[in-house]
Motif scaffolding. Sequence first.
Motif, PDB file in Angstrom:
ATOM      1  N   LYS A 108       0.824  -1.205   0.000  1.00  0.00           N
ATOM      2  CA  LYS A 108       0.000   0.000   0.000  1.00  0.00           C
ATOM      3  C   LYS A 108       0.859   1.257   0.000  1.00  0.00           C
ATOM      4  N   GLU A 109       1.963   1.229   0.720  1.00  0.00           N
ATOM      5  CA  GLU A 109       2.822   2.414   0.785  1.00  0.00           C
ATOM      6  C   GLU A 109       3.470   2.707  -0.559  1.00  0.00           C
ATOM      7  N   ILE A 110       3.956   1.680  -1.249  1.00  0.00           N
ATOM      8  CA  ILE A 110       4.603   1.945  -2.536  1.00  0.00           C
ATOM      9  C   ILE A 110       3.569   2.357  -3.582  1.00  0.00           C
ATOM     10  N   GLN A 111       2.343   1.859  -3.483  1.00  0.00           N
ATOM     11  CA  GLN A 111       1.310   2.304  -4.407  1.00  0.00           C
ATOM     12  C   GLN A 111       0.901   3.743  -4.132  1.00  0.00           C
ATOM     13  N   LYS A 112       0.819   4.127  -2.874  1.00  0.00           N
ATOM     14  CA  LYS A 112       0.504   5.520  -2.547  1.00  0.00           C
ATOM     15  C   LYS A 112       1.584   6.463  -3.065  1.00  0.00           C
ATOM     16  N   SER A 113       2.821   6.023  -3.013  1.00  0.00           N
ATOM     17  CA  SER A 113       3.924   6.863  -3.450  1.00  0.00           C
ATOM     18  C   SER A 113       3.926   7.067  -4.966  1.00  0.00           C
ATOM     19  N   GLU A 114       3.508   6.038  -5.737  1.00  0.00           N
ATOM     20  CA  GLU A 114       3.605   6.093  -7.195  1.00  0.00           C
ATOM     21  C   GLU A 114       2.270   6.402  -7.862  1.00  0.00           C
ATOM     22  N   PHE A 115       1.175   5.900  -7.306  1.00  0.00           N
ATOM     23  CA  PHE A 115      -0.146   6.032  -7.943  1.00  0.00           C
ATOM     24  C   PHE A 115      -1.113   6.796  -7.045  1.00  0.00           C
TER      25      PHE A 115
ATOM     26  N   ILE B 260       2.457  -3.459  -9.085  1.00  0.00           N
ATOM     27  CA  ILE B 260       3.716  -3.013  -8.474  1.00  0.00           C
ATOM     28  C   ILE B 260       4.385  -2.036  -9.434  1.00  0.00           C
ATOM     29  N   PRO B 261       4.684  -0.810  -9.014  1.00  0.00           N
ATOM     30  CA  PRO B 261       5.372   0.139  -9.914  1.00  0.00           C
ATOM     31  C   PRO B 261       6.787  -0.340 -10.229  1.00  0.00           C
ATOM     32  N   LYS B 262       7.198  -0.125 -11.465  1.00  0.00           N
ATOM     33  CA  LYS B 262       8.481  -0.654 -11.908  1.00  0.00           C
ATOM     34  C   LYS B 262       9.669   0.110 -11.314  1.00  0.00           C
ATOM     35  N   LYS B 263       9.465   1.357 -10.916  1.00  0.00           N
ATOM     36  CA  LYS B 263      10.574   2.151 -10.387  1.00  0.00           C
ATOM     37  C   LYS B 263      10.809   1.943  -8.893  1.00  0.00           C
ATOM     38  N   SER B 264       9.999   1.132  -8.255  1.00  0.00           N
ATOM     39  CA  SER B 264      10.125   0.948  -6.809  1.00  0.00           C
ATOM     40  C   SER B 264      11.180  -0.105  -6.484  1.00  0.00           C
ATOM     41  N   HIS B 265      11.767   0.040  -5.326  1.00  0.00           N
ATOM     42  CA  HIS B 265      12.752  -0.933  -4.853  1.00  0.00           C
ATOM     43  C   HIS B 265      12.091  -2.257  -4.508  1.00  0.00           C
ATOM     44  N   VAL B 266      10.814  -2.218  -4.180  1.00  0.00           N
ATOM     45  CA  VAL B 266      10.090  -3.446  -3.860  1.00  0.00           C
ATOM     46  C   VAL B 266       9.990  -4.344  -5.083  1.00  0.00           C
ATOM     47  N   ALA B 267       9.850  -3.757  -6.285  1.00  0.00           N
ATOM     48  CA  ALA B 267       9.815  -4.567  -7.503  1.00  0.00           C
ATOM     49  C   ALA B 267      11.101  -5.365  -7.660  1.00  0.00           C
ATOM     50  N   THR B 268      12.235  -4.742  -7.373  1.00  0.00           N
ATOM     51  CA  THR B 268      13.514  -5.452  -7.456  1.00  0.00           C
ATOM     52  C   THR B 268      13.599  -6.557  -6.414  1.00  0.00           C
TER      53      THR B 268
ATOM     54  N   ILE C 104       4.055  -6.665 -12.014  1.00  0.00           N
ATOM     55  CA  ILE C 104       5.094  -5.635 -12.017  1.00  0.00           C
ATOM     56  C   ILE C 104       5.079  -4.945 -13.368  1.00  0.00           C
ATOM     57  N   ILE C 105       4.960  -3.633 -13.358  1.00  0.00           N
ATOM     58  CA  ILE C 105       4.980  -2.854 -14.599  1.00  0.00           C
ATOM     59  C   ILE C 105       6.364  -3.003 -15.248  1.00  0.00           C
ATOM     60  N   GLY C 106       6.356  -3.385 -16.542  1.00  0.00           N
ATOM     61  CA  GLY C 106       7.633  -3.569 -17.239  1.00  0.00           C
ATOM     62  C   GLY C 106       8.440  -4.718 -16.678  1.00  0.00           C
ATOM     63  N   ALA C 107       7.746  -5.814 -16.339  1.00  0.00           N
ATOM     64  CA  ALA C 107       8.414  -6.925 -15.653  1.00  0.00           C
ATOM     65  C   ALA C 107       9.475  -7.591 -16.519  1.00  0.00           C
ATOM     66  N   LYS C 108       9.224  -7.726 -17.833  1.00  0.00           N
ATOM     67  CA  LYS C 108      10.157  -8.455 -18.685  1.00  0.00           C
ATOM     68  C   LYS C 108      11.552  -7.833 -18.666  1.00  0.00           C
ATOM     69  N   ARG C 109      11.577  -6.522 -18.864  1.00  0.00           N
ATOM     70  CA  ARG C 109      12.878  -5.853 -18.886  1.00  0.00           C
ATOM     71  C   ARG C 109      13.534  -5.869 -17.504  1.00  0.00           C
ATOM     72  N   LEU C 110      12.762  -5.686 -16.446  1.00  0.00           N
ATOM     73  CA  LEU C 110      13.344  -5.700 -15.096  1.00  0.00           C
ATOM     74  C   LEU C 110      13.895  -7.081 -14.736  1.00  0.00           C
ATOM     75  N   ILE C 111      13.153  -8.132 -15.099  1.00  0.00           N
ATOM     76  CA  ILE C 111      13.610  -9.485 -14.783  1.00  0.00           C
ATOM     77  C   ILE C 111      14.881  -9.814 -15.564  1.00  0.00           C
ATOM     78  N   ALA C 112      14.892  -9.444 -16.856  1.00  0.00           N
ATOM     79  CA  ALA C 112      16.083  -9.705 -17.668  1.00  0.00           C
ATOM     80  C   ALA C 112      17.299  -8.966 -17.121  1.00  0.00           C
ATOM     81  N   SER C 113      17.102  -7.753 -16.682  1.00  0.00           N
ATOM     82  CA  SER C 113      18.216  -6.980 -16.122  1.00  0.00           C
ATOM     83  C   SER C 113      18.710  -7.595 -14.820  1.00  0.00           C
ATOM     84  N   GLU C 114      17.774  -8.064 -13.990  1.00  0.00           N
ATOM     85  CA  GLU C 114      18.174  -8.660 -12.722  1.00  0.00           C
ATOM     86  C   GLU C 114      18.901  -9.991 -12.938  1.00  0.00           C
ATOM     87  N   ILE C 115      18.424 -10.791 -13.865  1.00  0.00           N
ATOM     88  CA  ILE C 115      19.095 -12.074 -14.140  1.00  0.00           C
ATOM     89  C   ILE C 115      20.482 -11.834 -14.731  1.00  0.00           C
TER      90      ILE C 115
END
Length: 432
Positions: free
Chosen positions: A299-306, A360-368, A397-408
């Motif tokens: 809820k906190e990360i959604q309030k911050s982004e949306f 989940i917003p893609k720019k949040s640390h929680v997404a990572t 997660i918004i933009g999950a494909k690119r975030l997952i590929a970057s993390e892997i």
Amino acid sequence: MLFRQMLTTSGNVDWDNPLDDSFHSKWSAWVSSTRHLQDLSIPRMCCKFSVIEALRKEVHIFTDASKDAIAAVAFLKVWKDGNNSDVGFLMGKAKVAPAHAHTIPRLELCGAVLGTEIAEIIKEHMDLEKNDFWFYSDARRFYVYVANRVSRIRSFSDPEQWRHIATDQNPADLGTRAFDAQSLPQSTWLRGPAFLREDNLSTTLVGEHQNFAFILDDDKEARPMVEVNKTSVEGDSCDLVVSRLERFSQWTKLVRSIAIFRHILVTKNLCEHSTKRWHYCPKSLDLNSLKAAEMFILKEIQKSEFRVEIESLNKGKPIPKNSSIIDLAPFLDSNGLLRVVGRIGIAQKFVSFDVHPIIIPKKSHVATLLIRHFHDSVFHQGRRITEGKIRSSGFWIIGAKRLIASEIHGCITCRRLRGVTFTLYMFLSTFA
């Protein structure tokens, strides 16, 4: 003072030149008055009571200034018991005032510095505390024209130790003007003011500083008041929480920490495992507590982004058309979380996963943190398997494909598992 007047008003005079008639009578009167100093005696003992055996000791220092001189005089007051006290002369000092560019308020400040210097001397020789000193001046306020003078005064005394005194009661006033030597033995310069012998000085002192205007509005010597207003905008509480979440590197540690913290805040006065203070309680890590902590973080990360989207949905209005999640047709669930509507919502009872995942917003640390967590849970499989695990767990997660590929790509374990092994080749050396 008389010698300086002779030099400044007579023009260019030589040492051997005779005095003018205007100064000759003044000089003769001063010389004749000095014979009365032969009868002047100052007792060796300051007070009739022993200073060492005294119940309480105080030093009262009076300062004053005029256009001709500045002066300071100190008196010691000793209490033998609660009813018997005595006052005695300690020391006095006078200086000729500077000749030019000094007003009376500035000279009063110089007199305060002189009183501070006397206090330092007395403190060093009598082994007294700074709180045993009291200062009196008939100045209406001290104009800060030299910062080191003010700092010199404040280094020894506090503003509460300074009191205002009327000019006619100030013994230091005698050191700033001409005074007959014949009257010196019985003067307040040596005997001190009458009110100093009273037991309760706070009630007998005339002209106390509490109701005194130290700075007058029309005073040219007073520096004008300048007000500076500062407006500070504090960050929102949710932004503060989100910034603190970035200190964690694992999703499970973050959820456990929030669960413990929330449990402490709610039950610190009620928990049976501790005595009303910060503590660790095993109940803070049960299934319900961990689930509540997870919902709180999301809820906190959604309030911050949306924030705008959530406010619009709460008011029953459509979300803005320029929103980044408008294509997901989000809605608010009973917990206040943004979820994806999806096209198989009616099939909820036929599938084992959540068909309305949490956004989940893609720019949040929680997404990572979520990507790392589920990537570890599938034993470092590829992007598709990791993404499927995230979706089946109820997260979008918004933009999950690119975030997952970057993390892997940056995963050290995956680099080791998928690294290219080296092949050793044997070379035969030929010898001639």
